[in-house]
Design an enzyme around this catalytic site. Structure first.
Site, mmCIF file in Angstrom:
data_model
loop_
_atom_site.group_PDB
_atom_site.id
_atom_site.type_symbol
_atom_site.label_atom_id
_atom_site.label_comp_id
_atom_site.label_asym_id
_atom_site.label_seq_id
_atom_site.Cartn_x
_atom_site.Cartn_y
_atom_site.Cartn_z
ATOM 1 N N LYS A 258 1.228 13.888 -9.197
ATOM 2 C CA LYS A 258 2.102 12.829 -8.683
ATOM 3 C C LYS A 258 2.421 11.846 -9.805
ATOM 4 O O LYS A 258 1.529 11.245 -10.384
ATOM 5 C CB LYS A 258 1.418 12.104 -7.513
ATOM 6 C CG LYS A 258 2.171 10.854 -7.016
ATOM 7 C CD LYS A 258 1.471 10.184 -5.830
ATOM 8 C CE LYS A 258 2.129 8.850 -5.461
ATOM 9 N NZ LYS A 258 1.438 8.150 -4.342
ATOM 10 N N ASP A 263 4.931 2.026 -7.605
ATOM 11 C CA ASP A 263 5.093 2.176 -6.158
ATOM 12 C C ASP A 263 5.124 0.805 -5.492
ATOM 13 O O ASP A 263 4.092 0.207 -5.234
ATOM 14 C CB ASP A 263 3.936 3.019 -5.603
ATOM 15 C CG ASP A 263 4.049 3.249 -4.099
ATOM 16 O OD1 ASP A 263 5.127 2.949 -3.531
ATOM 17 O OD2 ASP A 263 3.074 3.748 -3.506
ATOM 18 N N LYS A 270 5.186 -3.087 0.062
ATOM 19 C CA LYS A 270 3.764 -3.422 0.044
ATOM 20 C C LYS A 270 3.577 -4.930 -0.058
ATOM 21 O O LYS A 270 4.439 -5.619 -0.603
ATOM 22 C CB LYS A 270 3.098 -2.783 -1.187
ATOM 23 C CG LYS A 270 2.944 -1.281 -1.117
ATOM 24 C CD LYS A 270 2.272 -0.750 -2.364
ATOM 25 C CE LYS A 270 2.089 0.753 -2.308
ATOM 26 N NZ LYS A 270 1.163 1.208 -1.248
ATOM 27 N N ASP A 281 0.009 4.590 -10.129
ATOM 28 C CA ASP A 281 0.356 5.619 -9.139
ATOM 29 C C ASP A 281 0.866 6.912 -9.796
ATOM 30 O O ASP A 281 1.255 7.843 -9.105
ATOM 31 C CB ASP A 281 1.387 5.056 -8.140
ATOM 32 C CG ASP A 281 1.258 5.677 -6.759
ATOM 33 O OD1 ASP A 281 0.202 6.271 -6.466
ATOM 34 O OD2 ASP A 281 2.228 5.569 -5.978
ATOM 35 N N ASP A 340 6.736 4.077 2.153
ATOM 36 C CA ASP A 340 5.569 3.935 1.277
ATOM 37 C C ASP A 340 4.731 5.216 1.227
ATOM 38 O O ASP A 340 3.834 5.334 0.410
ATOM 39 C CB ASP A 340 4.719 2.748 1.751
ATOM 40 C CG ASP A 340 3.754 2.268 0.689
ATOM 41 O OD1 ASP A 340 3.869 2.724 -0.464
ATOM 42 O OD2 ASP A 340 2.886 1.439 1.020
ATOM 43 N N GLU A 342 5.477 7.934 -0.084
ATOM 44 C CA GLU A 342 6.432 8.601 -0.969
ATOM 45 C C GLU A 342 5.814 9.724 -1.796
ATOM 46 O O GLU A 342 6.509 10.645 -2.209
ATOM 47 C CB GLU A 342 7.073 7.563 -1.909
ATOM 48 C CG GLU A 342 6.293 7.254 -3.191
ATOM 49 C CD GLU A 342 4.933 6.612 -2.941
ATOM 50 O OE1 GLU A 342 4.739 6.069 -1.838
ATOM 51 O OE2 GLU A 342 4.077 6.665 -3.841
ATOM 52 N N ARG A 344 3.797 12.181 -1.011
ATOM 53 C CA ARG A 344 3.916 13.493 -0.378
ATOM 54 C C ARG A 344 5.350 14.001 -0.425
ATOM 55 O O ARG A 344 5.592 15.199 -0.410
ATOM 56 C CB ARG A 344 3.373 13.422 1.057
ATOM 57 C CG ARG A 344 4.108 12.464 1.952
ATOM 58 C CD ARG A 344 3.320 12.084 3.195
ATOM 59 N NE ARG A 344 2.306 11.067 2.920
ATOM 60 C CZ ARG A 344 1.478 10.570 3.841
ATOM 61 N NH1 ARG A 344 1.535 11.002 5.090
ATOM 62 N NH2 ARG A 344 0.587 9.647 3.515
HETATM 63 N N1 BES Z 1 0.127 5.100 -3.859
HETATM 64 C C1 BES Z 1 -0.194 4.814 -2.510
HETATM 65 C C2 BES Z 1 -1.658 5.108 -2.184
HETATM 66 C C3 BES Z 1 -2.660 4.088 -2.642
HETATM 67 C C4 BES Z 1 -2.738 2.859 -2.029
HETATM 68 C C5 BES Z 1 -3.550 4.407 -3.622
HETATM 69 C C6 BES Z 1 -3.696 1.949 -2.429
HETATM 70 C C7 BES Z 1 -4.532 3.513 -4.006
HETATM 71 C C8 BES Z 1 -4.590 2.277 -3.420
HETATM 72 C C9 BES Z 1 0.660 5.657 -1.579
HETATM 73 O O1 BES Z 1 1.940 5.933 -2.021
HETATM 74 C C10 BES Z 1 0.784 4.895 -0.312
HETATM 75 O O2 BES Z 1 1.381 3.862 -0.328
HETATM 76 N N2 BES Z 1 0.216 5.435 0.769
HETATM 77 C C11 BES Z 1 0.249 4.788 2.022
HETATM 78 C C12 BES Z 1 0.500 5.840 3.082
HETATM 79 C C13 BES Z 1 0.789 5.271 4.447
HETATM 80 C C14 BES Z 1 2.119 4.553 4.438
HETATM 81 C C15 BES Z 1 0.779 6.374 5.448
HETATM 82 C C16 BES Z 1 -1.090 4.107 2.247
HETATM 83 O O3 BES Z 1 -2.131 4.681 1.870
HETATM 84 O O4 BES Z 1 -1.097 2.994 2.754
HETATM 85 ZN ZN ZN Z 2 2.222 5.956 -4.021
HETATM 86 MN MN MN Z 3 3.300 4.411 -1.465
#
Ligand code: BES
Ligand code: ZN
Ligand code: MN
Length: 486
Positions: A258, A263, A270, A281, A340, A342, A344
């Site tokens: 990835k 992000d 966020k 990220d 968010d 993104e 996947r």
């Molecule tokens: N890059 C983030 C995941 C992340 C968040 C990694 C905090 C480390 C610390 C990812 O893109 C994301 O935002 N995931 C969301 C998914 C949700 C919207 C289903 C998450 O984990 O909040």
């Molecule tokens: Zn992300």
């Molecule tokens: Mn995200």
């Protein structure tokens, strides 16, 4: 830093020439295998209560009497294994941090034969202790590690140790590359920067590289990847690296990383707190580059492909919106309920793209979910894999490399959460089991090959005062790739 094996007996350490001698001790005072002046120094320090044989303790001796080395560090370890050796050496390196020692000799604990894993642990500990990020902070004092390290041991262990040192140094170079990329801020580490890194890696080590731009990605029909990138002014890159170490007829191992270089969350933006950490990220992408760095040096007989979808996730007048439906390269449609989620979306198209390689196995690596951090914290990477043999190979690689993973479930019942009334699937489930539903989403794109997913959201970087990239899971991945070679 150059590492060499040097045959030496523990009883004769007092006669050894070097700038600093690190003596690892474990067990009790009687079982150290030391002799002469060093045995005396240890006995005295213990009697005076200046030192204890408790893991974590260190004692610095300056020009100790009867010892040739001008600096000696006694470092206590929990046991004679590689993990304890790494921890004790990390402490010893801290003690020597501002010393002028250029040639350091390391005497591991008595009582166990030295293995390749011990040697790797030595390299990892010292490389880690001397890493400094300076690219955007040139005022930081440069790395202050020793130029030369001798790992002392019995002649009988020479071969294993030399192998471990070579492997350890290749991995350390890979880890450093991954850290250097991931630590760079989003305005430096852009998708184009990642592509340049791949290009220069390829040039330096004779790898093949191909970089696709937006037009090429449109032609391939990567509607999910395009949807994420469409809110950003920064052009996307789709990077393909190849290392050919085996005959063409041998199916390759494929790594997919990835590469979200920042992000924001997009329209599902966020909160401000800690958003800066979303520059990390692209940790999955960095780990793919780092693993190629290590593999290119070790030259195993294997074919390896690395794929990195890279873009930013930004809010904008043209950004993808919650509820938008896109068609992925696989033909499956996706309702983007949360912009968010993104990672996947960019990965699913990369996972379809790699079908063309007829892979022996595909491993994707992604800072995918906050839920994985909740589940496993910062010690273990989340492993999702329906194939027991592949899962075990990855878990075992993590144990060998001291870069641990933990297997998580993939029962089909979890798929329920991804149902959508407007597309073949939604891109998010509920809050419950968020790391698993993310993996279930990816799974829908991986039916053509053996596949595993590593969620490194908790392990790719550290927050707080020691904020910075870890370079994980380059050690795990390198061991895995070496283990797959024939
Ligand atoms: N890059 C983030 C995941 C992340 C968040 C990694 C905090 C480390 C610390 C990812 O893109 C994301 O935002 N995931 C969301 C998914 C949700 C919207 C289903 C998450 O984990 O909040
Ligand atoms: Zn992300
Ligand atoms: Mn995200």
């Amino acid at each position: 830093m150059d590492f060499k094996f040097a045959p030496a007996s523990r009883a004769a350490l007092a006669e050894l020439s070097c700038d600093a001698l690190i003596v690892i001790v474990t067990g009790d005072a009687s079982s150290q295998g030391l002799d002469g002046a060093l045995a005396q120094q240890l006995k005295d320090a213990l009697a005076q209560k200046d030192f204890q044989l408790k893991a974590g303790r260190t004692l610095y001796l300056h020009r100790p009497q009867g010892v040739k080395a001008p600096r000696v560090v006694l470092a206590a370890a929990a046991d004679a294994g590689p993990k304890a050796l790494r921890a004790a050496l990390g402490n010893a390196a801290g003690v020597l941090k501002n010393s002028g020692a250029k040639h350091v000799a390391v005497a591991p604990a008595a009582g166990a034969a030295l293995t390749a894993e011990h040697a790797e642990a030595v390299v990892a500990a010292l490389a880690d202790a001397s890493y400094v990020y300076r690219h955007t902070k040139p005022s930081a004092p440069p790395a202050a590690g020793p130029a030369r390290v001798s790992l002392l041991g019995e002649k009988a262990d020479a071969k294993a140790v030399q192998q471990g040192l070579a492997r350890g140094q290749a991995i350390a170079a890979g880890v450093t590359l991954a850290r250097e990329c991931a630590n760079r801020p989003g305005n430096h580490c852009t998708p184009s920067f990642l592509a340049e890194q791949a290009r220069s890696l390829a040039k330096e080590h004779g790898l093949k590289v191909e970089v696709l731009d937006r037009k090429a990605v449109e032609k391939l029909g990567m509607g999910a990847f395009l949807a994420v990138s469409q809110g950003s002014e920064e052009p996307l890159r789709f990077i393909v690296l190849r290392y050919d170490g085996a005959p063409r007829t041998q199916a390759p191992v494929v790594l997919v990383g990835k590469g979200i270089t920042f992000d924001t969350g997009g329209i599902s933006i966020k909160p401000a707190a800690e958003m800066d950490e979303m520059k990390f990220d692209m940790g999955g992408a960095a780990s793919v580059l780092g693993t190629f760095r290590a593999v290119a040096e070790l030259k195993p007989r294997i074919n390896l492909v690395g794929v990195i979808p890279a873009c930013e996730n930004m809010p904008d007048g043209r950004a993808v919106k919650p509820g938008d439906v896109v068609t992925s390269m696989s033909g499956q449609t996706i309702e983007i309920l949360n912009t968010d989620a993104e990672g996947r979306l960019i990965l699913c198209d990369a996972l379809t793209y790699v079908e063309r390689f007829k892979p022996a196995a595909v491993v994707d690596i992604a800072t995918l979910t906050g839920a994985c951090v909740v589940a496993l914290g910062n010690l273990r990477t989340g492993l999702f894999c329906a194939d027991d043999e592949l899962a075990e190979a990855l878990l075992d690689s993590g144990r060998q490399a001291q870069d641990l993973a933990w297997r998580m479930p993939l029962d089909e019942e979890y798929e329920e959460a991804l149902k959508s009334n407007f597309a073949d699937m939604g891109n998010v489930g509920g809050r419950a089991g968020g790391a698993i539903t993310a993996a279930m989403f990816l799974r829908k794109f991986t039916s053509k090959y053996r596949w595993a997913h590593l969620d490194i959201a908790g392990t790719a970087w550290k927050g707080g005062g020691a904020k910075g990239a870890t370079g994980r899971p380059v050690p795990l991945l390198t061991h895995f790739v070496l283990g797959q070679a024939r």
